[in-house]
Design an enzyme around this catalytic site. Structure first.
Site, short mmCIF file in Angstrom:
data_model
loop_
_atom_site.label_atom_id
_atom_site.label_comp_id
_atom_site.label_asym_id
_atom_site.label_seq_id
_atom_site.Cartn_x
_atom_site.Cartn_y
_atom_site.Cartn_z
CG HIS A 158 -4.40 4.47 -1.46
ND1 HIS A 158 -3.44 4.78 -1.57
CD2 HIS A 158 -4.19 3.78 -2.92
CE1 HIS A 158 -3.19 4.99 -3.08
NE2 HIS A 158 -3.25 4.09 -4.02
CD GLU A 162 -2.63 -0.24 -4.88
OE1 GLU A 162 -2.82 0.43 -6.18
OE2 GLU A 162 -3.09 0.78 -4.14
CG ASN A 196 -7.07 5.86 -6.33
OD1 ASN A 196 -8.28 6.41 -6.50
ND2 ASN A 196 -5.97 4.83 -5.76
CB SER A 222 3.88 1.42 -12.32
OG SER A 222 4.44 2.32 -11.46
N GLY A 258 2.80 4.72 -8.26
CA GLY A 258 2.87 6.21 -9.30
C GLY A 258 4.61 6.07 -10.16
CE LYS A 272 -3.43 7.25 -6.88
NZ LYS A 272 -1.92 6.73 -6.97
CD GLU A 315 -1.53 8.53 -3.60
OE1 GLU A 315 -2.73 8.60 -3.73
OE2 GLU A 315 -0.78 7.90 -4.40
C1 PEP Z 1 -2.55 3.05 -7.17
O1 PEP Z 1 -2.69 4.77 -6.63
O2 PEP Z 1 -3.24 2.53 -6.28
C2 PEP Z 1 -1.62 2.93 -7.71
C3 PEP Z 1 -1.64 1.72 -8.40
O3 PEP Z 1 -1.29 3.76 -8.91
P1 PEP Z 1 -0.43 3.66 -10.12
O4 PEP Z 1 -1.17 2.46 -11.05
O5 PEP Z 1 -0.73 5.23 -10.52
O6 PEP Z 1 0.83 3.09 -9.85
#
Ligand code: PEP
Length: 251
Positions: free
Chosen positions: A96, A168, A9, A214, A174, A11, A98
């Site tokens: 997601h 997630e 992803n 992460s 992040g 973003k 976000e």
């Molecule tokens: C994501 O945005 O779906 C995500 C898992 O980000 P990160 O790997 O940076 O935590």
């Protein structure tokens, strides 16, 4: 046996020329190696058409990061499922955290998006996850159950086969804080049991449940070796071809 699915992803990162560079590097890395996983890249909307041409004929699939649930019309700034199909997307990330937190997407909106994507033959990567506060209050499973039931409301046994669920934990996205393999496995197992209850054992056995939060080259292998973790949705670490490819190799 379920296949592993690794999705990146991007973003709101990479303009068109940066996208071309990153896709080309991923393509080169993957081309010379035997890869066992399904690979999906999800660049920003503006790069999808170009990315689609670049991944044509490879084993890299294309996904978008969002869409709207209406077919067309006066929805300024939005993109429809059929538009995404028309530029070569097979997948779309929906729900997601976000989108939920920054753009106010509710379970009901996400449910409409899941249904619309399915009707257009786009495969949803449907995200669920608890906040740190919810985890600390010991309501993780309740929150996840609520998101899964509402997000999948009205989705048939036939349709659910086309959905990937991504667990997630919001506190791990992040932040550099990863769920321990056991914390992630516990929730994945819970989601699989819930799908069994909502649909059937067969569907639960086959559904792909990715972990996201992460994921990095140094933690991917232990996470991906958990029995109910079928892949990763990767944010930060997918923006460099070498770290994304290391994660793909772990699968
Ligand atoms: C994501 O945005 O779906 C995500 C898992 O980000 P990160 O790997 O940076 O935590």
């Amino acid at each position: 046996m379920r296949k592993k699915v690794i999705a990146g992803n991007w973003k709101m990162n990479n303009d068109l020329s940066q996208s071309v560079n990153l896709i080309s590097e991923i393509k080169n890395a993957v081309a010379g190696n035997a890869v066992n996983a399904e690979i999906i890249v999800c660049p920003p909307f503006i790069s999808l058409e170009t990315a689609s041409a670049l991944v044509k004929g490879t084993n890299i699939k294309l996904g978008a990061q969002n869409m709207y649930f209406e077919e067309n019309g006066a929805y300024t700034g939005e993109i429809s499922a059929s538009m995404l199909k028309s530029v070569g997307c097979d997948y779309v990330i929906l729900g997601h955290s976000e989108r939920r937190a920054i753009f106010g997407e509710t379970d009901e909106i996400i449910n409409k998006k899941n249904k619309k994507a399915l009707s257009a033959d786009l495969l949803p990567i449907f995200c669920v996850g608890e906040t740190l506060e919810q985890r600390e209050n010991d309501i993780t499973k309740k929150v996840i159950e609520d998101q899964v039931r509402k997000g999948l409301s009205g989705i048939s046994e036939e349709e659910i086969k086309s959905i990937i669920i991504a667990y997630e934990p919001v506190w791990a996205i992040g932040t550099g804080k990863t769920a321990t393999p056991q914390q992630a496995q516990d929730v994945h197992e819970f989601i699989r049991n819930l799908i069994k209850e909502m649909y059937s054992s067969k569907i639960a056995e086959n559904i792909i449940i990715q972990y996201g939060g992460s994921v990095k080259p140094d933690n991917a292998e232990t996470l991906l070796s958990q029995p109910d973790i079928d892949g990763a949705l990767v944010g930060g670490a997918c923006l460099k071809a070498d770290s994304f490819f290391e994660i793909i190799k772990s699968a």
